[in-house]
Design a protein around this motif. Structure first.
Motif, mmCIF file in Angstrom:
data_model
loop_
_atom_site.group_PDB
_atom_site.id
_atom_site.type_symbol
_atom_site.label_atom_id
_atom_site.label_comp_id
_atom_site.label_asym_id
_atom_site.label_seq_id
_atom_site.Cartn_x
_atom_site.Cartn_y
_atom_site.Cartn_z
ATOM 1 N N THR A 28 -4.397 -6.522 -3.900
ATOM 2 C CA THR A 28 -4.675 -7.856 -4.429
ATOM 3 C C THR A 28 -6.190 -8.001 -4.567
ATOM 4 O O THR A 28 -6.951 -7.138 -4.123
ATOM 5 C CB THR A 28 -4.147 -8.943 -3.474
ATOM 6 O OG1 THR A 28 -4.859 -8.841 -2.234
ATOM 7 C CG2 THR A 28 -2.655 -8.805 -3.243
ATOM 8 N N VAL A 29 -6.631 -9.085 -5.155
ATOM 9 C CA VAL A 29 -8.073 -9.291 -5.314
ATOM 10 C C VAL A 29 -8.785 -9.441 -3.969
ATOM 11 O O VAL A 29 -9.985 -9.207 -3.865
ATOM 12 C CB VAL A 29 -8.370 -10.511 -6.212
ATOM 13 C CG1 VAL A 29 -7.935 -10.251 -7.623
ATOM 14 C CG2 VAL A 29 -7.719 -11.759 -5.675
ATOM 15 N N THR A 30 -8.060 -9.810 -2.946
ATOM 16 C CA THR A 30 -8.662 -9.933 -1.617
ATOM 17 C C THR A 30 -8.648 -8.617 -0.839
ATOM 18 O O THR A 30 -9.157 -8.552 0.272
ATOM 19 C CB THR A 30 -7.929 -11.004 -0.787
ATOM 20 O OG1 THR A 30 -6.564 -10.630 -0.650
ATOM 21 C CG2 THR A 30 -8.045 -12.369 -1.429
ATOM 22 N N GLY A 31 -8.067 -7.551 -1.416
ATOM 23 C CA GLY A 31 -8.063 -6.243 -0.766
ATOM 24 C C GLY A 31 -6.834 -5.932 0.049
ATOM 25 O O GLY A 31 -6.774 -4.903 0.716
ATOM 26 N N LYS A 32 -5.812 -6.764 0.000
ATOM 27 C CA LYS A 32 -4.578 -6.496 0.747
ATOM 28 C C LYS A 32 -3.666 -5.591 -0.093
ATOM 29 O O LYS A 32 -3.531 -5.781 -1.293
ATOM 30 C CB LYS A 32 -3.864 -7.793 1.071
ATOM 31 C CG LYS A 32 -4.674 -8.705 1.970
ATOM 32 C CD LYS A 32 -3.803 -9.756 2.577
ATOM 33 C CE LYS A 32 -4.562 -10.755 3.382
ATOM 34 N NZ LYS A 32 -5.546 -10.279 4.282
ATOM 35 N N PRO A 33 -3.020 -4.595 0.539
ATOM 36 C CA PRO A 33 -2.158 -3.692 -0.218
ATOM 37 C C PRO A 33 -0.872 -4.379 -0.679
ATOM 38 O O PRO A 33 -0.288 -5.171 0.059
ATOM 39 C CB PRO A 33 -1.852 -2.567 0.776
ATOM 40 C CG PRO A 33 -2.035 -3.169 2.115
ATOM 41 C CD PRO A 33 -3.084 -4.229 1.962
ATOM 42 N N THR A 34 -0.443 -4.069 -1.886
ATOM 43 C CA THR A 34 0.827 -4.598 -2.393
ATOM 44 C C THR A 34 1.935 -3.560 -2.299
ATOM 45 O O THR A 34 3.101 -3.900 -2.422
ATOM 46 C CB THR A 34 0.693 -5.052 -3.858
ATOM 47 O OG1 THR A 34 0.289 -3.941 -4.656
ATOM 48 C CG2 THR A 34 -0.316 -6.177 -3.997
ATOM 49 N N HIS A 35 1.589 -2.314 -2.074
ATOM 50 C CA HIS A 35 2.581 -1.243 -1.934
ATOM 51 C C HIS A 35 3.172 -1.311 -0.530
ATOM 52 O O HIS A 35 2.433 -1.402 0.459
ATOM 53 C CB HIS A 35 1.922 0.115 -2.173
ATOM 54 C CG HIS A 35 2.884 1.225 -2.354
ATOM 55 N ND1 HIS A 35 3.446 1.896 -1.301
ATOM 56 C CD2 HIS A 35 3.395 1.778 -3.471
ATOM 57 C CE1 HIS A 35 4.263 2.825 -1.755
ATOM 58 N NE2 HIS A 35 4.242 2.771 -3.085
ATOM 59 N N PRO A 36 4.502 -1.276 -0.386
ATOM 60 C CA PRO A 36 5.114 -1.459 0.946
ATOM 61 C C PRO A 36 4.764 -0.362 1.954
ATOM 62 O O PRO A 36 4.750 -0.620 3.156
ATOM 63 C CB PRO A 36 6.615 -1.479 0.665
ATOM 64 C CG PRO A 36 6.785 -0.870 -0.671
ATOM 65 C CD PRO A 36 5.506 -1.096 -1.428
ATOM 66 N N ASP A 37 4.464 0.864 1.501
ATOM 67 C CA ASP A 37 4.178 1.966 2.430
ATOM 68 C C ASP A 37 2.682 2.155 2.699
ATOM 69 O O ASP A 37 2.298 3.099 3.392
ATOM 70 C CB ASP A 37 4.751 3.272 1.881
ATOM 71 C CG ASP A 37 6.268 3.230 1.764
ATOM 72 O OD1 ASP A 37 6.895 2.499 2.553
ATOM 73 O OD2 ASP A 37 6.810 3.918 0.874
ATOM 74 N N CYS A 38 1.851 1.311 2.159
ATOM 75 C CA CYS A 38 0.407 1.483 2.307
ATOM 76 C C CYS A 38 -0.108 0.693 3.510
ATOM 77 O O CYS A 38 0.087 -0.518 3.586
ATOM 78 C CB CYS A 38 -0.319 1.031 1.033
ATOM 79 S SG CYS A 38 -2.094 1.329 1.084
ATOM 80 N N PRO A 39 -0.770 1.374 4.454
ATOM 81 C CA PRO A 39 -1.323 0.665 5.606
ATOM 82 C C PRO A 39 -2.591 -0.117 5.267
ATOM 83 O O PRO A 39 -3.057 -0.909 6.066
ATOM 84 C CB PRO A 39 -1.630 1.784 6.603
ATOM 85 C CG PRO A 39 -1.856 2.984 5.755
ATOM 86 C CD PRO A 39 -0.968 2.812 4.546
ATOM 87 N N GLY A 40 -3.162 0.128 4.103
ATOM 88 C CA GLY A 40 -4.381 -0.571 3.687
ATOM 89 C C GLY A 40 -5.560 0.372 3.571
ATOM 90 O O GLY A 40 -5.617 1.418 4.211
ATOM 91 N N ARG A 41 -6.494 -0.012 2.744
ATOM 92 C CA ARG A 41 -7.692 0.798 2.515
ATOM 93 C C ARG A 41 -8.685 0.526 3.635
ATOM 94 O O ARG A 41 -9.070 -0.616 3.886
ATOM 95 C CB ARG A 41 -8.278 0.422 1.157
ATOM 96 C CG ARG A 41 -9.545 1.126 0.808
ATOM 97 C CD ARG A 41 -10.005 0.802 -0.599
ATOM 98 N NE ARG A 41 -10.175 -0.637 -0.780
ATOM 99 C CZ ARG A 41 -9.769 -1.307 -1.846
ATOM 100 N NH1 ARG A 41 -9.152 -0.680 -2.827
ATOM 101 N NH2 ARG A 41 -9.963 -2.593 -1.948
ATOM 102 N N ALA A 42 -9.101 1.581 4.318
ATOM 103 C CA ALA A 42 -10.066 1.441 5.404
ATOM 104 C C ALA A 42 -11.492 1.629 4.898
ATOM 105 O O ALA A 42 -12.414 0.954 5.356
ATOM 106 C CB ALA A 42 -9.774 2.444 6.507
ATOM 107 N N TYR A 43 -11.691 2.558 3.980
ATOM 108 C CA TYR A 43 -13.019 2.804 3.426
ATOM 109 C C TYR A 43 -12.900 3.494 2.085
ATOM 110 O O TYR A 43 -11.849 4.017 1.724
ATOM 111 C CB TYR A 43 -13.889 3.624 4.388
ATOM 112 C CG TYR A 43 -13.377 5.015 4.667
ATOM 113 C CD1 TYR A 43 -13.784 6.100 3.904
ATOM 114 C CD2 TYR A 43 -12.496 5.255 5.719
ATOM 115 C CE1 TYR A 43 -13.322 7.384 4.167
ATOM 116 C CE2 TYR A 43 -12.027 6.519 5.994
ATOM 117 C CZ TYR A 43 -12.451 7.584 5.214
ATOM 118 O OH TYR A 43 -11.982 8.844 5.476
#
Length: 89
Positions: free
Chosen positions: A24-39
């Motif tokens: 999303t524009v705030t940096g939250k992952p929309t993919h269900p298996d993604c833990p999120g971008r750390a760097y």
């Protein structure tokens, strides 16, 4: 040969976050298996490497680095013509 710069997103465990993982524009992952971008890591074939939590800042640093790389020397017929030019001045 010109240098090539790349920009890659990584999870907290240092695995690469695939391009299919959207955010999303705030940096939250929309993919269900993604833990999120750390760097995000920006790297160049000359050996330059930069990493930071902000994707935008890493991309700006990558672009800034590209301007410091030397331009490739031109090759081909024009260079030969310039070398073999016989100007009658």
């Amino acid at each position: 040969m010109p240098h090539k710069t790349t920009l890659t997103n990584h999870h907290a465990d240092s695995s690469i976050c695939p391009k299919e993982h959207k955010y999303t524009v705030t940096g939250k992952p929309t993919h269900p298996d993604c833990p999120g971008r750390a760097y995000t890591r920006a790297a160049c074939t000359c050996g330059w490497d930069f990493q930071c939590p902000g994707k935008g800042y890493a991309d700006e640093e990558r672009k800034r680095h590209r301007t410091t790389n030397p331009k490739p020397t031109p090759g081909g017929p024009k260079v030969l013509r310039d070398l073999l030019r016989l100007d009658a001045e």
